[in-house]
Design a protein around this motif. Structure first.
Motif: not given
Ligand code: NA
Ligand SMILES: NC(=O)c1ccc[n+]([C@@H]2O[C@H](COP(=O)([O-])OP(=O)(O)OC[C@H]3O[C@@H](n4cnc5c(N)ncnc54)[C@H](O)[C@@H]3O)[C@@H](O)[C@H]2O)c1
Ligand SMILES: NC(=O)c1ccc[n+]([C@@H]2O[C@H](COP(=O)([O-])OP(=O)(O)OC[C@H]3O[C@@H](n4cnc5c(N)ncnc54)[C@H](O)[C@@H]3O)[C@@H](O)[C@H]2O)c1
Ligand SMILES: NC(=O)c1ccc[n+]([C@@H]2O[C@H](COP(=O)([O-])OP(=O)(O)OC[C@H]3O[C@@H](n4cnc5c(N)ncnc54)[C@H](O)[C@@H]3O)[C@@H](O)[C@H]2O)c1
Ligand SMILES: NC(=O)c1ccc[n+]([C@@H]2O[C@H](COP(=O)([O-])OP(=O)(O)OC[C@H]3O[C@@H](n4cnc5c(N)ncnc54)[C@H](O)[C@@H]3O)[C@@H](O)[C@H]2O)c1
Ligand code: NA
Lengths: 430, 430, 430, 430
Positions: A358, A360, B358, C358, D358, D360
């Motif tokens: 994934e 971002t 990221e 996030e 996860e 962030t």
């Molecule tokens: Na992320």
């Protein structure tokens, strides 16, 4: 080698960031980060340089460039000090930005657009003028028989159904700044307006639909006036058979579509990676969260569909098949000019093992787009000088939905671009 | 065209996954997903095919292949049904896996290794044998003057300081399975053992350090026996001047280093993207969380340092500068054979605007590595047949830390590989 | 203290995972991980225990439980060895799973449902039977005047517009397994069927719409038969004034709605954190990517809308305002039974500083839901024994869209739950 | 009710952001976002208010507050317009910031610190002065026998080994700004200095190590002068038996340790969620990437260890066991004042199913910390007025590593805080 850069949508975020940036680079106030032609591999090759570009354009709003510059500074797109430093130069550009003409027929509107281009060229003694569309993304236009032939198009543009221009809300005088609120300009954005009141939207009504959507009318006018045309948006632009004929007749190059700045850029390097490693992509889903003027417009179903289609094309082209999943675009006013995209890729490896990746991406769209606008102006000018006419598939590197039969992986597009630049200018020019 | 594939570390995860996969593909039980030579672009070109590969190897543990296969099935790397289906074929391979020789001098050990290779070739009537190192990553070896010249090396290998082989823990008979617990095999992993008891570790003691680390001794033996050598690990392997001389003298190709399967693979497409777009990468930080045997070993500072160095090289090579940030590797037993890597990239665009990206990569390392091991066996065999000697920089596509002056962006490496394959086999061979 | 657990949707993923899990826990084959009543804080307090639960249920498909168990094992939801180990016990449960009755009037259907419940209780000598809805999520039903009063409802159920039961596709005999392909069962899922052929969907046609949606009819039947009712889905269930009256008249508790297992669970702890720290959430956007039967159904607009509404409620309730942003649900068949949710939260801190968080949640929905179904059966049984009638707001901890005026932050819901359990059973019962 | 807020580290990022923010809130220029006592639940209850706080402090650097304010504005922590608007008020605060005393013995240094506090109180006619440590995090100090008893401590502070104060590099006059480069102040940061030159670092040398580390000396001086003490850092502060005795003797409250602003805050709500749901956390790994002055210091092993220990505590305390995994802190100068933390949690659900989450977190540390500093000043003042002496475990909500036997889940800490506030001020005070 002074080259005109005429921006359709000249008062928008991408346009004004491009202007401020070019002025600041020319003044030595900032580095040309993000300008592809200024990367070590291509630096010093393409003429005109950034400093040779002279800006002008059309818009349907009359918000002053300086006000837009202040907005961009306020939202972190442009450093406030830089906006201040180029204030006077920007005031000079303001003289070249004109309200989009809106005449009784589209033929007449096109003549007025062409006249603006001609007067810009003469006033500034420009070698040539490149027209670049950075205006609001349009919905996909309804098909019209006159799109297929230049002769039919010319006839139709003067005809009965060409009197309504969907690019301008007839209830608003585009030459007058209708409000004091810098963030909300009710007469500005035809896409947003039309959504709020679908009944009043000519584009939604196929009967009233004009022959050409605004982007194609701009392309028609530009090509008629001897100006190459670049479309940085997913709108139709020059992508109609009749306009291709016109470009070739006039000996003019054109390029597009839809600047590749964020999620699609990343896709265009990751998808080839999966293909080359023979890993099978099962699903690829993306969501784009964005604010800003572009975001507000893309919240409209028509524009959203045009953009999503443009964004998804890279996958089948590079993978050879279309994995499950969609790319969504959501508008969140509070995100401002920064966009966050998230993509999930699930794939299958050896012995069917399931894996996933994934990413971002958090980028400032205007800051990513503006340097590419400068690159495109320069490259299209150089191609015109070199005698190129018709589409420029070699510029696929810059676009989500490039013209022609071209590679869709970024690396291959890069190689094509480097070859193109090398062919244009065999020797680096210091 | 039967081709031997002799794996150093033949009882490890990558090795056994490679064996099961090749047997299953040959039996038509699974698709060769992840095998680069079976992607649409390269399919049907390179001989030997997967079905032509015959497996054997050395290891310091004696855990049966079948037991390892069951472990891999238990942890989801290999489907249990597939492991079952190739059971008999795997039992046949078991006959070809031998304890790593450990003689009084390294010269004598090398002779015994070579004898094993020769007997494997003869027993199976193989056209050639490719030796591939997929054993535990070693710490960077201390420099030794004999590494620089083949004559010196030959002398030193028979000399006084060559009697201790760090590849085998002297307290354990590698030919005997020391325990019943499938998950814990105390005699197996010399890296882990040595860390637990540094005093007993010859490698930790520079005085006792032998002339060659195990990977280079294996390369020496392979090349002496007329076998091309590939190093899938970051260990020294054939990467010593003396061994390069030997390879050329023997007319043998060699390749490496360190299979590129996860985070570094992604970096090798993202970093060129930033470079081509002239975006300035400010920081690039990564963390790799992994379990498995490889993870346990990489938790050791020496091996970790070797691996981290290998992983980071792609950035300066593709960007032209080294951004701030480090790549960390953390061992978490409970993660099993799947690895999660997270990278944060911060970059600067037009007018200095800060942006970020990221990504999270969640992959099964052995499933990513095994098909590449098959590709490498086939390509190296084909190169040998074509008369190539010395390093094979054209295989950079497969490695984190490739040999020679090569491009480090994946797309360029891909192009080099396609050209290499095309040169080897001008026509697709059905 | 043998307690019946009658599942509406007894052949679905959540149901069969609940059954296998309860059987395996009872047999001592697995730990009750994920069962809230087995956490250290609540262990040994609530009677019945997991081992006291006896399973049965209704479904509209006839796929055997064993076949579903094999599917769940194949997709990694249930360990294959466990499914095998409880095979015989599951075959015993199969005897208790009956086709959903579908009679001429809804009143008659309800009587047949009640008869099935009664016969289940008698056959197994159960102290009580809890009915739990884990069937396919329904679209929001059209309002009907009879929903407001029990007397009106009773009259309407026997009336003219009650003859079409949208829960059963009339073209399929639910008692016959219509196909051999385990993955595709065309007669199974009414939601999916109806979308494929909207004209044939009674629910899409407000004229033909029956008095009660299937979930409410099940609740009506359960309450009429003296059984407490729990709704684990966002469907209407017992949430109608007429059914609340019925529950109170019968002295029966009921609970719901929509099990809180993934993204919403995380939201219910993060949103209070932002509120308590007085950080202003500007946007909160989520995307849920899921496969499985539930995913296929939620791809239908009606069910999707019901679910999205349920998911979003936690934000205004805990923050005190509704930030911008939406929660999207996308169906990707290839994702199987695992769901990935991604949420982006942008927020504002001291002096207006913009920040962001996030998260990605990658969970197996059935594995998260099943232990809660066991908890709910036990808690509702205990509440019934303790004389509770009407809604059980104390079970808000388990639901996305809980009944009653309750806290929406998870921590407060936890406290309420602990108090509830303590009140039910003052002393831990060993 | 004018209340002194004396900041140790008064010229640092957290301190100056606190000052600017309090001045701006008092002037009505900004909302108190992020101030817990200004959230709807607690608003208008605690006296003093933000406007009642009067600032002063000690530091070892002499960079003017105005210069630091400009830096904070430049890096986006504080809006430039706000920094400008409170310029005069900040200049007034500058009068109250004094170089950290450094005398021949620690006893004498403490007397000078106390004198500064006393003169501040008198000069501004303050009801009380709260001392808050927001200076550079210290390494864990070596144990010293005198820490255990107040009498021994008093003796030792005047003794032989108390002459070297590790808080001040003896080669630098802390009252003089040693350089012109705003970013690099070589005499400022003892942690950084000492790492660069370990031989010159008294703290690294257990022989030369003084009796108290700087934070504890500050606490000793504050308590001696009748001032409550709060430690916002992980340093030792008042956390020594001798100082606890002193606080109780003096009737003074104290609080700490280590403001909870980012990753640990999120952990303190997620970990209880896993516990309450009886999901078994297998691994929890975190990486914190940060720039800024705090980041530079935390790159030092000693300070890093102190901080990491503080950050990890929440997991065993809320889960009841310690999952595998570590929390890493990496310094990246180019990240500036924003910090990015990434955490991976793998967990096990029903029937052993593996799942993962996860997150962030991208936050501005100073903007998160500063409003808490204001809250802590107000709460500690109110507690003092209410007669509280000794540790204030009720303030656990604010800290990573709270004092006393307290809950570690954020929700429980919140409840304790609300009760504490309610007890202090039964009625909201308008
Ligand atoms: Na992320
Ligand atoms: N920023 C990026 O990364 C990016 C990438 C690819 C494509 N694009 C496209 O570039 C375009 C501009 O984006 P933006 O962010 O500057 O949007 P924006 O809303 O800030 O600006 C668009 C401008 O176009 C003007 N306009 C609308 N209709 C017009 C018409 N008919 N004629 C002339 N002007 C008209 C508007 O008044 C406005 O000033 C959009 O179509 C967007 O989709 C942007
Ligand atoms: N899996 C990947 O994605 C990947 C990528 C790049 C490199 N690698 C490298 O491949 C190697 C193998 O990885 P793995 O996951 O199979 O590890 P593993 O621990 O499962 O297997 C290593 C095997 O090598 C054996 N061994 C140790 N020392 C030996 C010696 N001196 N001679 C012969 N055998 C020896 C061990 O007994 C073990 O059976 C590692 O060095 C790893 O770093 C793996
Ligand atoms: N798994 C989770 O985490 C979770 C969380 C909250 C809510 N839910 C809800 O739980 C329900 C079940 O989820 P699932 O994954 O098991 O779905 P599923 O599709 O696997 O199972 C649903 C079952 O219900 C049956 N069914 C359909 N209509 C029926 C009817 N009228 N009467 C009786 N049976 C009927 C279907 O035949 C199927 O066997 C869904 O509504 C879902 O939204 C699940
Ligand atoms: N910002 C957050 O979110 C946060 C959270 C928890 C804890 N903290 C802690 O707060 C402290 C301050 O953080 P910051 O970002 O302001 O750091 P900073 O580096 O900007 O400021 C620290 C200040 O302390 C001064 N100082 C150093 N030694 C001193 C001494 N002995 N006496 C007096 N002053 C001294 C320095 O000169 C500097 O001005 C750090 O210890 C940090 O770990 C911060
Ligand atoms: Na992520």
């Amino acid at each position: 080698m002074r080259t005109g850069t005429w921006l359709i949508g000249a008062r928008g975020s991408v346009a004004v960031t491009s202007m401020i940036g070019a002025l600041a680079v020319r003044a030595g106030l900032t580095a040309p980060t993000g300008c592809v032609l200024e990367s070590p591999a291509l630096r010093e090759r393409v003429r005109p340089g950034i400093g040779d570009l002279v800006f002008g354009g059309h818009d349907v709003t009359s918000v002053p460039l300086e006000k837009k510059a202040a907005e961009l500074a306020g939202s972190g797109v442009v450093p406030a000090a830089l906006a201040l430093a180029v204030k006077d130069d920007l005031a000079a550009v303001e003289q070249n930005v004109r309200p989009l003409p809106a005449a009784a027929t589209q033929a007449e509107t096109a003549r007025e657009i062409a006249a603006d281009l001609e007067s810009f060229r003469r006033r500034h003694d420009l070698e040539r003028v490149i027209v670049i569309n950075v205006s609001t993304t349009e919905p996909v236009p309804p098909p019209h028989p006159a799109h297929a032939s230049l002769a039919d198009l010319r006839a139709a543009l003067s005809g009965a159904d060409s009197g309504v221009d969907p690019g301008v809300d007839p209830g608003v005088d585009p030459g007058v700044d209708p409000g004091v609120d810098p963030g909300v300009d009710p007469g500005v954005d035809p896409g947003v307006d039309s959504a709020a009141d679908p009944a009043a939207d000519p584009a939604a009504d196929s009967v009233a639909s004009p022959v050409l959507p605004p982007s194609s009318l701009a392309a028609y006018a530009a090509l008629s006036a001897g100006c190459p045309y670049v479309d940085f948006t997913p709108s139709a632009g020059a992508r109609l058979p009749a306009l291709d004929t016109l470009a070739r007749e006039q000996g003019l190059p054109y390029a597009g579509h839809d600047g590749k700045t964020g999620e699609t850029l990343v896709k265009s390097v990751l998808a080839p990676m999966f293909a080359q490693r023979n890993l099978r992509v099962r699903t690829w889903s993306g969501v784009n969260l964005l604010g800003g003027g572009d975001g507000a417009n893309l919240a409209q179903p028509g524009a959203n569909a045009a953009k999503s289609a443009s964004k998804q094309r890279v996958l089948p082209e590079t993978l050879g098949y279309l994995p499950q999943g969609e790319t969504r675009i959501d508008y969140l006013e509070d995100l401002g000019d920064f966009k966050t995209a998230w993509d999930l890729v699930t794939f299958e490896g050896f012995l069917g093992t399931g894996m996933r990746m994934e990413f971002t991406w958090h980028g400032c769209d205007s800051a990513l787009a503006a340097p590419l606008v400068l690159d495109l102006a320069r490259l299209t000018a150089a191609a015109h000088r070199a005698g190129r006419a018709g589409p420029l598939p070699e510029l696929a590197f810059f676009f989500k939905d490039p013209l022609g039969e071209v590679p869709h992986g970024l690396a291959d597009q890069w190689r094509v671009l480097v070859d193109f630049v090398t062919a244009l200018t065999p020797e680096p020019t210091p």
